[in-house]
Design an enzyme around this catalytic site. Structure first.
Site, mmCIF file in Angstrom:
data_model
loop_
_atom_site.group_PDB
_atom_site.id
_atom_site.type_symbol
_atom_site.label_atom_id
_atom_site.label_comp_id
_atom_site.label_asym_id
_atom_site.label_seq_id
_atom_site.Cartn_x
_atom_site.Cartn_y
_atom_site.Cartn_z
ATOM 1 C CE1 TYR A 131 -3.609 2.495 0.481
ATOM 2 C CE2 TYR A 131 -2.201 3.093 2.353
ATOM 3 C CZ TYR A 131 -3.439 3.282 1.428
ATOM 4 O OH TYR A 131 -4.206 4.394 1.724
ATOM 5 C CG ASP B 267 5.696 3.832 1.224
ATOM 6 O OD1 ASP B 267 5.957 4.369 2.176
ATOM 7 O OD2 ASP B 267 4.422 3.683 0.618
ATOM 8 C CE LYS C 223 0.689 4.832 8.431
ATOM 9 N NZ LYS C 223 0.674 3.978 7.143
#
Ligand SMILES: *Cc1c(COP(=O)(O)O)cnc(C)c1O
Length: 423
Positions: free
Chosen positions: A141, A236, A264
């Site tokens: 994702y 990522d 995050k």
């Protein structure tokens, strides 16, 4: 029940009652708990129930909730004004800190989310290489930018089909999907699209199909394939950045990407993302170069204060990662043992403070493997754990996040709840 009443109100005015789909508890068929507050490793709902939290806001809260140093930094920054739309010293400090911590990052740009970081990094990669095509992996994702919303699990050689309504085929036709841990599937895409692939983007640890670890040689192999074909390698690290160790998965596995995306943890709980990497690539970004990217609230002073405070604590606390990873090893190994002893078919994947239990007898090394999981079993497990005061991700295909705030006692209580479940 207050959560139920709030959810009913929410559903009337917010699609599905939530501002991000997984929060709706849809895959476990329950009413989501509305959260009133959190401290350390505990999260509290509006009914006053307290849970040991293993979501940690999906990763950011690596120091636990409401860390006093982070709260103080936010309060101080807020008193100076919430946003200026102009450059501030904190942004310079943040960029210097990231470049110091992560050797592959020579220049960095702050944005407001992981999605935005990925969207911008792939634009920079396309601008730098003058190529359009991208390789991503099924089950990885990368946020909800159009180009990355490609039907996961689509055939390796097929052109990307949109995995969401509202995404024009034109936005995903250049997105090619490969199989995680399968270098052959990547090589085949390069052979079929010579000199057309701008970049390979990968979660160096898959953490959005449950946790799937890179097999030895996989990340090194991607590096070699990209180098041989003039393509860029994008890690990522929105989840793995500052989590596996200070310099993320790239430090942990010793593979240097050309570009990295963060999110995050980098915001300490505030909405922050970043992308950075090689100086020659990042120099392509406006205003130095022709790749346009901007943001009214990018580098927001309060968000920078939160992120800086958290990153400095991570950098300056002796043995923080050694202790956290050791706690993770012990916790997940014990959990694995409990399920083994009870004869529950499962696959436990973990690295350091990140892990997940798949209820499948198969070894899970890619998206297809993860899909063999018994999601009914997961739902039963989730419900039992929630009733026992343990807040897990309401989906089989998400990670468990440990923080430095998880006490030995709470980890023990959690394992006791698992023992009850398999009894
Ligand atoms: C969460 C996540 C994103 C998206 O970040 P948002 O802040 O939710 O936009 C991108 N990539 C990975 C690996 C993620 O885990």
């Amino acid at each position: 029940m207050k959560s139920q009443a709030l959810f009913d109100r929410a559903k009337a005015v917010i699609p599905g009652g939530v501002n991000s789909p997984v929060r709706a508890f849809g895959s476990v068929g329950m009413t989501p708990r509305f959260i009133a507050g959190a401290k350390g490793d505990r999260i509290r709902d509006v009914e006053g129930n307290e849970y040991i939290d293993y979501i940690g806001s999906w990763g950011p809260m690596i120091l636990g909730h409401a860390h006093p140093a982070v709260l103080e930094a936010v309060a101080q920054a807020a008193r100076d004004g919430l946003s200026f739309g102009a450059t501030t010293e904190r942004e310079v400090e943040m960029a210097e800190l990231i470049c110091n911590i992560v050797p592959s990052v020579e220049m960095v740009r702050m944005v407001n989310s992981g999605t935005e970081a990925v969207m911008s990094a792939i634009r920079a990669a396309r601008g730098f290489t003058g190529r359009d095509k991208l390789v991503k992996f099924a089950g990885c994702y990368h946020g909800h930018t159009d180009a990355m919303l490609v039907k996961a699990g689509s055939g390796v050689m097929t052109q990307g089909l949109p995995g969401s309504s509202g995404v024009p085929q034109g936005c995903t036709k250049d997105t090619l999907t490969a199989t995680y841990n399968d270098l052959g599937s990547v090589e085949a895409l390069f052979e079929a699209n010579p000199n057309e692939i701008a970049a390979v983007i990968v979660e160096p640890v898959g953490a959005n199909m449950g946790v799937v670890l890179p097999e030895p040689g996989f990340l090194e192999g991607l590096r070699a394939i990209c180098d041989a074909n003039g393509a860029l390698l994008i890690f990522d690290e929105v989840i793995t950045g500052f989590r596996l160790q200070l310099d993320g998965a790239q430090g942990f596995y010793g593979v240097r990407p050309d570009l990295t995306t963060f999110g995050k943890i980098i915001g300490g709980g505030m909405p922050v993302g970043a992308y950075g990497g090689r100086r020659d690539i990042m120099s392509m970004v406006a205003p130095t170069g022709p790749v346009y990217q901007a943001g009214t609230l990018s580098g927001n002073p309060v968000a920078m204060a939160a992120g800086l405070a958290q990153l400095k604590l991570l950098r300056d606390t002796p043995d923080l990662y050694a202790k956290l990873n050791r706690a993770g090893d012990e916790f997940f190994t014990t959990l694995d043992g409990i399920l083994n002893d009870a004869g529950v078919p499962h696959c436990l994947n973990h690295v350091g403070s990140l892990g997940s239990v798949f209820f499948t007898p198969e070894k899970v090394s890619n998206y297809a493997g993860a899909q063999t999981s018994d999601t009914w079993k997961y739902t039963a497990y989730f419900k039992h754990m929630l009733d026992s005061g343990v807040y897990l991700a309401p989906s089989q295909f998400e990670a468990m996040f440990l923080s430095t705030a998880h006490s030995a006692e709470d980890l023990r209580k959690t394992l006791d709840a698992v023992r009850e479940f398999v009894k």
